[in-house]
Structures are given as C-alpha cells and as structure tokens.
Design a protein around this motif. Structure first.
Motif, mmCIF file in Angstrom:
data_model
loop_
_atom_site.group_PDB
_atom_site.id
_atom_site.type_symbol
_atom_site.label_atom_id
_atom_site.label_comp_id
_atom_site.label_asym_id
_atom_site.label_seq_id
_atom_site.Cartn_x
_atom_site.Cartn_y
_atom_site.Cartn_z
ATOM 1 N N ALA A 1 -4.827 37.686 -6.340
ATOM 2 C CA ALA A 1 -5.981 38.577 -6.186
ATOM 3 C C ALA A 1 -5.960 39.263 -4.826
ATOM 4 O O ALA A 1 -6.269 40.455 -4.699
ATOM 5 N N ARG A 2 -5.585 38.512 -3.788
ATOM 6 C CA ARG A 2 -5.477 39.109 -2.449
ATOM 7 C C ARG A 2 -4.400 40.180 -2.431
ATOM 8 O O ARG A 2 -4.574 41.253 -1.830
ATOM 9 N N ALA A 3 -3.278 39.920 -3.079
ATOM 10 C CA ALA A 3 -2.189 40.899 -3.115
ATOM 11 C C ALA A 3 -2.646 42.184 -3.805
ATOM 12 O O ALA A 3 -2.291 43.291 -3.372
ATOM 13 N N ARG A 4 -3.435 42.064 -4.859
ATOM 14 C CA ARG A 4 -3.924 43.260 -5.549
ATOM 15 C C ARG A 4 -4.856 44.059 -4.651
ATOM 16 O O ARG A 4 -4.810 45.298 -4.620
ATOM 17 N N LEU A 5 -5.722 43.366 -3.909
ATOM 18 C CA LEU A 5 -6.627 44.079 -3.004
ATOM 19 C C LEU A 5 -5.840 44.807 -1.919
ATOM 20 O O LEU A 5 -6.095 45.988 -1.628
ATOM 21 N N LEU A 6 -4.877 44.123 -1.317
ATOM 22 C CA LEU A 6 -4.097 44.757 -0.249
ATOM 23 C C LEU A 6 -3.229 45.886 -0.784
ATOM 24 O O LEU A 6 -2.984 46.875 -0.085
ATOM 25 N N GLN A 7 -2.785 45.761 -2.019
ATOM 26 C CA GLN A 7 -2.022 46.852 -2.631
ATOM 27 C C GLN A 7 -2.913 48.089 -2.786
ATOM 28 O O GLN A 7 -2.465 49.222 -2.555
ATOM 29 N N ALA A 8 -4.175 47.877 -3.155
ATOM 30 C CA ALA A 8 -5.096 49.003 -3.285
ATOM 31 C C ALA A 8 -5.331 49.668 -1.932
ATOM 32 O O ALA A 8 -5.366 50.899 -1.829
ATOM 33 N N TYR B 1 -12.811 34.430 13.568
ATOM 34 C CA TYR B 1 -11.405 34.802 13.435
ATOM 35 C C TYR B 1 -11.289 36.314 13.590
ATOM 36 O O TYR B 1 -12.103 37.067 13.047
ATOM 37 N N VAL B 2 -10.276 36.750 14.321
ATOM 38 C CA VAL B 2 -9.928 38.165 14.431
ATOM 39 C C VAL B 2 -8.462 38.286 14.041
ATOM 40 O O VAL B 2 -7.613 37.584 14.601
ATOM 41 N N CYS B 3 -8.172 39.175 13.073
ATOM 42 C CA CYS B 3 -6.821 39.217 12.503
ATOM 43 C C CYS B 3 -6.341 40.646 12.269
ATOM 44 O O CYS B 3 -7.139 41.539 11.959
ATOM 45 N N ARG B 4 -5.027 40.804 12.415
ATOM 46 C CA ARG B 4 -4.359 41.979 11.855
ATOM 47 C C ARG B 4 -4.102 41.700 10.383
ATOM 48 O O ARG B 4 -3.632 40.617 10.023
ATOM 49 N N VAL B 5 -4.368 42.673 9.533
ATOM 50 C CA VAL B 5 -4.156 42.504 8.101
ATOM 51 C C VAL B 5 -2.903 43.268 7.706
ATOM 52 O O VAL B 5 -2.845 44.498 7.811
ATOM 53 N N HIS B 6 -1.896 42.518 7.264
ATOM 54 C CA HIS B 6 -0.615 43.109 6.882
ATOM 55 C C HIS B 6 -0.596 43.434 5.392
ATOM 56 O O HIS B 6 -1.273 42.787 4.586
ATOM 57 N N ALA B 7 0.211 44.422 5.026
ATOM 58 C CA ALA B 7 0.351 44.795 3.624
ATOM 59 C C ALA B 7 0.826 43.620 2.793
ATOM 60 O O ALA B 7 0.389 43.419 1.656
ATOM 61 N N ASN B 8 1.736 42.831 3.341
ATOM 62 C CA ASN B 8 2.186 41.582 2.713
ATOM 63 C C ASN B 8 1.816 40.456 3.666
ATOM 64 O O ASN B 8 2.449 40.285 4.706
ATOM 65 N N PRO B 9 0.784 39.676 3.345
ATOM 66 C CA PRO B 9 0.299 38.677 4.301
ATOM 67 C C PRO B 9 1.303 37.572 4.608
ATOM 68 O O PRO B 9 1.152 36.868 5.599
ATOM 69 N N ASP B 10 2.338 37.441 3.780
ATOM 70 C CA ASP B 10 3.359 36.421 4.027
ATOM 71 C C ASP B 10 4.565 36.972 4.791
ATOM 72 O O ASP B 10 5.516 36.244 5.062
#
Length: 524
Positions: A396-403, A423-432
């Motif tokens: 589900a997270r991957a689908r959101l980030l893909q959008a 928490y403060v984070c950079r959000v990557h297109a692929n979190p892994d």
C-alpha cells in the motif's frame, strides 16, 4: 422502530440539527437551567471560502431536560463584543445526538476571521474565533497550521494546547487518538491525573469519555482559538482495530464501533456530509472522515482515514489485543499486494487528488497528506517489522509513493502522529533504496500527552539504521507548527518541559525547512 426506520429518523434529525435557520421555538419556554449547559466549550471546523462548521454540545444536569430537544441560538460577528453581527439563527440539540449542535455556515466572506457564540435560555457560551479559507484562485502569503495527536488523559496535562493557542495558528489538524478508551491504570505512579470512568464500550461510555477530555480548559481554549480539521485513529474505538475487526466477536465489536463512531461525530465539528460515506443512509457503520480542505492555491490538504478500510494486520492472531511486530521471513502475508491501509476507494480518491494538484491550471503549491502515522520505514536493527503502521502495509505504501512520483505535485508534505515520537524524514520513491529520488518530506509529530513506551537509546539505534531519518526523539511531548508560504515550508517542533505539569513551559526542539521544488527537509 426497526433499524431502517431508526436510520431514516437520524438522517432527518441530523440534517435538521445542522440547518442554519429553523422554525422558532418560543423563548419563553427556555429550560430552567441548573448549571452551565456549555461546559464542554465550543469549536469550529472544516473551513471553506464561504463558511465553516460551528459546534457545541449541551451538558444538562436535570434528567427531564436530558430527554428533551432544545433550541440553541447562535450568532456570528465581526467583533468579539457582537456589535457587528453578520449571521444568527437557531439549531436543535437532540437527545438522539447527545445534544450536540453542528451549524454549517454559508455566505461568509473568504479569508476572514469571525467570532461566534451559542445561547440557551439565559446561558451564553464562551466566545469562539474562527476563519474562512481563501477564495479558490487566491494565493495567500502565509498559512500557519498546528498539528497534533494522541492525548491520553492520565499521561499528562494539556499544557501543549496553551502554547499552541499562543502561537496563533490559522488551522489545527488533529490526526487521531483524541480520546483513549481505557480505564485508569490501577498503578497510578507517575500519572498526571486519573479518572473514574470504566473502559469504554457503549455510547454512554464514549460520550462520557469525550466529556472528560473536553472538560480540560486548555483543550477548550485551543478549540475556541481557530478552526480544526479532525480525523481519527484507533483509540477513539479500540486499540489496533482494523476496519470491521477488533477484540471480541464480530457482532459485539461492530456494535461497539458504531457507538464510538456516533460519539466521534457528536463531539467533533464535522459536516453532515461525513454521514454520506460509501454506504448509503445515516449509519454509524459508515462515517466518512477522509476529505479535502483547500487553502486557495497555497495548500491542498488531503485528510486521510487509515482505520476504517484497512486490512487486518499481517499475521495477527484473532482476538489479540494489539498488532505487535512480525518478521518478514515468518510472515508471507506481509508483502501481499492485496493488503491495504486506506482501502481501494480511498486510494483512488487520493490518486485523483494528487493528479489534480499537479495538473490543474492553477496548480497547488503544497500538497499536504495529513494522516495518522509514520509513512517512512523504520528498519529495526532487530529485523522485526511493526505491523500496525505503514511498515505493516508495504504494498500500500508503494502504491501511494508511486502516485506521488507519477503525478509529481509541486511539493508533497506528509504529516502524521500515532507513535508518540517526533520524526523528520526524507521520503524516497523506493523506501527500501536510499539512492532512489526524494519525492516528499515527512513530519511525524509527538503526542500531546501520551507516553512513547520506548527509550531514546532504542530510537537512536533506529535512526542510525535508517539514513532517511533526519531526527527521531521519543522523550518529549508537544506539537508541531507548519508555517507555509508559496516558496518555503517551515516546521517547528515544540516540546514541553514537563507534561506532568499543567503550567509547563515549552521550548523549540528543532526547526526544518522545505524549499519550493526541492523535496526533503533541511535543518533551519
């Protein structure tokens, strides 16, 4: 009265109670009040360019009054003394809705502050202050948002709300766990305060729990200071529940959930439109709280619901009291693409909204995803995966980030809560894959009062194991401020010196900025 007749009655009652002009009842028949009927305060919510929702809920000590409907008068004015009244009317407070009142104003001027109050007989409520959103095509110079979550009564006083009021936000986003369903612990060591309410399971229980929380003067002041937009998480119902499943048999849980959702509606400044969710009719098994708020062209807030439509947590045993953690190697269900946190309908709704943010003629400067928890992964050194947040729903997270990556709104910022940690984070297109592009920025706020249940040493170890994490702190309570301009987003994390003190001072833990067109937070 059968269930369908009851739903039809409630439908008509709610629409009547939300109306701004109603048939006048004789004021000479005003009830003989024995106490302040507005002891739970006032609130406003979901601002639009031409209006806002006004809320209050009557407290009636006389048993005879509790069984009757009452006409509540309301006024909206330009000034705090109500010398320049711009609208006034009446609304009906019904016992079937806990004597709550939801007045949906229309016809106000955009981007303007107003004052409001309620009256019952000779009683007058506290004065609230609210504002409308800018006109759709406007680009305001600034917007200040306060964001907060998780305010367990026993774990701390609500001093954070005093400081948030002093910060003068335009809007408060409350991201879940407004109440906690638990009884007070038997061991009261290190608690700020206790209560004598039982574990909430019935409508009366949940009404009492909201009344307890709303009795706090700091929380009342925060509601009266500006409009709020609220969503829920789990403790408004039951710890770690998922959609229609929780602890207990399905029938008893759905009854409990319906009672909890009704109490949520009764006690929040929500529009009647929230009752017209995916299921038809007025039903407490279908309350839509995901929605959008637009602040001109400056910000578009997508307020999400990650509880009502989610799949049962991966590898969680039936009747378990919490979701816990799993190991991916031992839980094949964790990676299933069919699993969802938002549900298919809400996922599509969000995808459509992000596309509109990016591709409309007057594109939104800041797309805000206001949701319950931390989206960014926390890869634990131990190798376990938390099952109840986005880590437990990787597809589900991957689908959101893909959008987000596909539509590429000008700027995407996520706000969250739930974990009682900053928490403060950079959000990557692929979190892994930390080498993948940064597509968004994330600020997950700590709690107003609820304890984190972990230690800073453990959190430091997680941060070292996750290079996208720029800040992680579990040892302080507080709230976040977002100052938004067309060219910059600034988040200030405010924390209390001592959450066990009602008069605690507050300080700034950290400040981060996001520059227009450059995703990823940076220390200010």
């Amino acid at each position: 009265m059968n269930p369908e007749q009851r739903r039809a009655f409630l439908r008509k009652a709610i629409l009547a109670a939300a109306a701004t002009q109603l048939p006048r009842w004789a004021w000479s028949n005003a009830p003989a009040l024995q106490s302040n009927p507005f002891a739970l305060g006032v609130a406003s919510g979901d601002p639009a360019p031409d209006g806002v929702v006004l809320w209050t809920r009557l407290v009636l000590a006389n048993p005879a009054l509790m069984q009757a409907a009452h006409t509540v008068r309301w006024e909206v004015a330009h000034d705090v003394r109500f010398a320049q009244i711009v609208q006034k009317g009446e609304a009906t407070a019904l016992p079937a809705l806990g004597h709550s009142v939801h007045v949906e104003l229309q016809g106000l001027a955009p981007s303007r502050w107003y004052h409001y109050r309620f009256m019952l007989g000779d009683a007058i409520s506290a004065t609230g202050r609210t504002r409308t959103a800018p006109a759709p095509g406007d680009l305001p110079a600034t917007l200040r948002i306060g964001f907060a979550s998780c305010q367990r009564w026993e774990h701390g006083h609500y001093a954070a709300w005093h400081h948030l009021v002093a910060d003068q936000p335009d809007l408060v986003l409350f991201l879940g766990d407004y109440i906690y369903e638990y009884a007070s612990p038997k061991n009261t060591t290190d608690l700020a305060r206790t209560h004598n309410l039982r574990h909430a399971t019935t409508l009366a229980d949940f009404r009492d729990r909201y009344a307890l929380h709303k009795s706090d003067p700091a929380l009342q002041a925060a509601h009266a200071a500006c409009p709020w937009a609220v969503t829920w998480d789990d403790h408004e119902v039951q710890n770690d529940y998922a959609s229609g499943t929780g602890k207990g048999d399905d029938g008893s849980f759905l009854t409990l959930r319906g009672a909890a959702w009704q109490a949520f509606y009764e006690n929040m400044p929500l529009r009647a439109a929230s009752l017209n969710g995916p299921a038809s009719g007025t039903r407490w098994d279908a309350l839509q709280v995901y929605r959008r708020l637009r602040w001109g062209r400056l910000a578009h807030i997508h307020l999400l619901d990650s509880r009502q439509y989610r799949t049962w947590q991966a590898c969680r045993t039936p009747q378990s009291t919490s979701a816990g953690a799993v190991r991916a190697a031992d839980c094949a269900d964790l990676a299933s693409p069919a699993r969802t946190l938002l549900g298919a309908t809400q996922e599509q709704w969000l995808d459509t909204g992000l596309a509109a943010d990016a591709h409309t003629k007057d594109a939104t400067h800041w797309s805000v995803l206001a949701q319950q928890t931390l989206l960014s992964p926390r890869h634990y050194p131990s190798g376990v995966t938390s099952a109840d947040n986005w880590d437990g729903y990787p597809a589900a997270r991957a689908r959101l980030l893909q959008a987000v990556a596909q539509h590429a709104p000008r700027n995407t910022v996520l706000l969250g809560g739930d974990i009682h940690q900053n928490y403060v984070c950079r959000v990557h297109a692929n979190p892994d894959r930390p080498e993948s592009p940064v597509v968004a920025s994330e600020f997950c706020g700590t709690s107003i009062s609820s304890r984190s249940g972990t230690t800073q040493d453990k959190v430091d170890a997680i941060a070292r194991h996750n290079p996208h994490v720029l800040l992680a702190r579990c040892d302080q309570r507080g709230y976040g401020l977002a100052d938004i301009t067309p060219t910059r987003w600034t988040t200030t994390l405010r924390v209390l010196d001592d959450p066990l003190r009602a008069d605690s001072a507050a300080t700034t833990l950290a400040r981060f900025v996001v520059e227009n067109g450059r995703p990823g937070p940076k220390p200010a």
